[in-house]
Design a protein around this motif. Structure first.
Motif, mmCIF file in Angstrom:
data_model
loop_
_atom_site.group_PDB
_atom_site.id
_atom_site.type_symbol
_atom_site.label_atom_id
_atom_site.label_comp_id
_atom_site.label_asym_id
_atom_site.label_seq_id
_atom_site.Cartn_x
_atom_site.Cartn_y
_atom_site.Cartn_z
ATOM 1 N N MET A 1 1.251 -1.488 0.304
ATOM 2 C CA MET A 1 0.400 -0.223 0.057
ATOM 3 C C MET A 1 0.705 0.952 -0.097
ATOM 4 O O MET A 1 0.402 2.516 -0.621
ATOM 5 C CB MET A 1 -1.164 0.431 1.533
ATOM 6 C CG MET A 1 -2.181 0.794 1.041
ATOM 7 S SD MET A 1 -3.168 0.588 2.251
ATOM 8 C CE MET A 1 -4.185 1.897 2.072
ATOM 9 N N ALA A 2 1.331 0.909 0.777
ATOM 10 C CA ALA A 2 3.130 2.229 0.732
ATOM 11 C C ALA A 2 3.595 3.122 -1.118
ATOM 12 O O ALA A 2 3.559 4.439 -0.790
ATOM 13 C CB ALA A 2 4.211 2.003 1.679
ATOM 14 N N LYS A 3 3.525 1.796 -1.355
ATOM 15 C CA LYS A 3 4.463 1.493 -2.849
ATOM 16 C C LYS A 3 3.670 1.956 -3.245
ATOM 17 O O LYS A 3 3.550 3.510 -4.063
ATOM 18 C CB LYS A 3 5.217 0.204 -2.567
ATOM 19 C CG LYS A 3 6.365 -0.428 -2.276
ATOM 20 C CD LYS A 3 6.295 -1.445 -2.838
ATOM 21 C CE LYS A 3 8.117 -1.654 -2.393
ATOM 22 N NZ LYS A 3 8.424 -2.883 -2.759
ATOM 23 N N ALA A 4 2.286 1.909 -3.546
ATOM 24 C CA ALA A 4 1.439 2.501 -4.672
ATOM 25 C C ALA A 4 0.499 3.870 -3.926
ATOM 26 O O ALA A 4 0.495 4.811 -5.166
ATOM 27 C CB ALA A 4 0.027 1.071 -4.168
ATOM 28 N N LEU A 5 0.670 3.823 -2.856
ATOM 29 C CA LEU A 5 -0.078 4.746 -2.816
ATOM 30 C C LEU A 5 0.698 6.555 -2.580
ATOM 31 O O LEU A 5 0.756 7.771 -2.966
ATOM 32 C CB LEU A 5 -0.132 5.177 -1.292
ATOM 33 C CG LEU A 5 -1.626 4.572 -0.606
ATOM 34 C CD1 LEU A 5 -2.009 4.577 0.443
ATOM 35 C CD2 LEU A 5 -3.086 5.059 -1.459
ATOM 36 N N THR A 6 2.387 6.235 -2.609
ATOM 37 C CA THR A 6 2.852 6.994 -2.850
ATOM 38 C C THR A 6 3.805 6.842 -4.457
ATOM 39 O O THR A 6 3.988 7.486 -5.011
ATOM 40 C CB THR A 6 4.495 6.734 -1.918
ATOM 41 O OG1 THR A 6 4.858 5.833 -2.325
ATOM 42 C CG2 THR A 6 4.129 7.009 -1.145
ATOM 43 N N SER A 7 2.756 6.240 -5.520
ATOM 44 C CA SER A 7 2.675 6.461 -6.751
ATOM 45 C C SER A 7 2.905 7.320 -7.407
ATOM 46 O O SER A 7 2.652 7.261 -8.986
ATOM 47 C CB SER A 7 3.580 4.806 -7.264
ATOM 48 O OG SER A 7 2.127 4.392 -7.169
ATOM 49 N N THR A 8 0.762 7.496 -6.731
ATOM 50 C CA THR A 8 0.088 7.868 -7.993
ATOM 51 C C THR A 8 -0.504 9.241 -6.954
ATOM 52 O O THR A 8 -0.013 9.738 -5.759
ATOM 53 C CB THR A 8 -0.904 7.090 -7.833
ATOM 54 O OG1 THR A 8 -1.953 7.939 -8.719
ATOM 55 C CG2 THR A 8 -1.604 6.609 -6.362
ATOM 56 N N LEU A 9 -0.857 10.252 -7.939
ATOM 57 C CA LEU A 9 -1.209 12.021 -7.411
ATOM 58 C C LEU A 9 -2.417 11.719 -7.496
ATOM 59 O O LEU A 9 -3.071 13.236 -7.997
ATOM 60 C CB LEU A 9 -0.311 13.047 -7.494
ATOM 61 C CG LEU A 9 0.877 13.063 -7.106
ATOM 62 C CD1 LEU A 9 1.709 14.075 -7.358
ATOM 63 C CD2 LEU A 9 1.225 13.228 -5.307
ATOM 64 N N GLU A 10 -3.153 10.772 -8.178
ATOM 65 C CA GLU A 10 -5.229 10.794 -8.831
ATOM 66 C C GLU A 10 -5.303 10.192 -7.289
ATOM 67 O O GLU A 10 -5.672 9.658 -6.973
ATOM 68 C CB GLU A 10 -4.811 10.030 -10.059
ATOM 69 C CG GLU A 10 -4.051 10.696 -11.136
ATOM 70 C CD GLU A 10 -4.277 11.992 -11.180
ATOM 71 O OE1 GLU A 10 -6.081 12.147 -11.422
ATOM 72 O OE2 GLU A 10 -4.268 12.635 -12.270
ATOM 73 N N LEU A 11 -6.079 11.180 -7.120
ATOM 74 C CA LEU A 11 -7.377 10.696 -6.229
ATOM 75 C C LEU A 11 -7.678 9.736 -5.547
ATOM 76 O O LEU A 11 -8.169 9.472 -5.494
ATOM 77 C CB LEU A 11 -8.473 11.951 -5.585
ATOM 78 C CG LEU A 11 -8.602 11.655 -4.190
ATOM 79 C CD1 LEU A 11 -8.078 12.312 -2.376
ATOM 80 C CD2 LEU A 11 -9.993 13.645 -3.947
#
Length: 366
Positions: A23-33
């Motif tokens: 989750m940490a990797k995925a959430l830091t890989s996108t800025l689309e809400l």
């Protein structure tokens, strides 16, 4: 703890750690809400398996809380509802910033039954944790009724709190990124989109309309005798007038279908998705009538009336490219202004001869 229970607990811990890392990797890989929220939804469902759950965020404009995500039985009924900070268990968690684990909501005075009544769902146990970023509460993740009885545990509270920590940071980053994007496409004086965004959006919509054979219209308008407001009251009052004009035009639009742009100076444009020339004329008349019925600058202690000269052009009737559509609507607007202002003109087809057509309409107030 017997070996089987110990093995089960270790397996759950390993699964949680792997999920947090992913989750940490995925959430830091996108800025689309939307992508952030979809990932949160996936992880909550996979790790904690609640019967129902929701992600509740605060509307930054109104301050109220709303259901951004609602999953489970009766969830659709919740998506149109709002609650105040402090209302219900979720509202209390938002207001306090403190997580709550409630084994039996029937004995909790904070519980708000109106949401069960709306969704026809019976809440027994509930787990709610705040979404906190930079010491500010953004919302709440709320789980309702665990996969088994007696419901949720303190381990579930720990797991959900960890998910909420990741999610809050990602949501805050996505919102900040969206604000920066909005600054590049928004006119600072009116809150409408700017001319650069009009050109970009119109080009996309012309391509889409050509592909699906849908009509597309553009309404151009210029405020009549606006210079006299600046000359008489100053440019600050003129800017306040433009803001009120932008608000008026936005209020007249169809939600998620029409977009309002400040093209420059006292010129505005309204892009009408899937709207033909006849439909655009109806909206143009509505705009003219709204101007006649509106008094501007009352908060500044003034009472100013304004009218507008309006031009209408449509794809593919009057233009086949975005640039030509802007030109056709602009030309029609100047034709309306040349005929005496406070009127509507429709562009000529590219192969037509003559001048833009004047559109008759009833005037209110003489």
């Amino acid at each position: 703890m017997n070996p089987a229970d110990l093995l089960s607990a270790m397996k759950r811990t390993v699964e949680q750690l792997a999920a947090y890392n992913e989750m940490a990797k995925a959430l830091t890989s996108t800025l689309e809400l939307r992508e952030v929220l979809a990932l949160v939804m996936q992880k909550v469902s996979a790790l904690l398996r609640p019967r129902n759950w929701s992600l509740i965020l605060q509307d930054e404009r109104t301050g109220k809380l709303y259901f951004e995500i609602a999953v489970g039985e009766g969830a659709e009924a919740l998506k149109g509802l709002q609650l105040n900070p402090g209302e219900g268990i979720a509202g209390a968690v938002f207001a306090s910033g403190v997580a709550r684990l409630v084994h039996d909501v029937g004995g909790d005075p904070s519980f708000a039954p109106r949401f069960d009544e709306a969704s026809a769902f019976h809440t027994r146990s509930l787990l709610a944790v705040p979404l906190v970023a930079r010491e500010r509460v953004l919302g709440v993740i709320e789980l309702v009724n665990g996969p088994t009885e007696p419901g949720f545990t303190h381990d579930d509270l720990t797991a959900l709190s960890a998910i909420a920590d990741y999610a809050a940071i990602a949501i805050e980053n996505a919102r900040n990124f969206r604000r920066v994007q909005e600054l590049t496409i928004t006119d600072e004086h009116t809150g409408c989109f700017n001319a650069r965004h009009l050109r970009a959006q119109l080009e996309q919509e012309v391509k889409r309309s050509a592909r699906f054979r849908h009509p597309l219209s553009l309404v151009f308008l210029d405020l009549d005798h606006f210079k006299s407001i600046n000359d008489r009251h100053g440019h600050l009052v003129g800017s306040a007038t433009l803001k009120e004009v932008g608000d008026l035009l936005i209020s007249l639009g169809r939600h998620n279908l029409d977009a309002v742009f400040r093209y420059g100076g006292d010129e505005f444009a309204v892009m009408l998705i899937e709207t033909d020339t006849e439909g655009a004329q109806v909206i143009a008349r509505r705009i003219c009538e709204a101007f006649r019925g509106q008094r501007f600058l009352r908060e500044q202690g003034l009472d100013v009336s304004l009218t507008a000269s309006v031009g209408v052009a449509s794809f593919p009737d009057h233009a086949t490219t975005s640039t030509d559509l802007i030109r056709a609507a602009d030309f029609a607007m100047y034709a309306a202004k040349g005929r005496g202002r406070d009127g509507i003109a429709v562009a000529e087809a590219p192969s037509g001869e003559g001048t833009p057509m004047e559109v008759p309409f009833a005037r209110s107030g003489g």
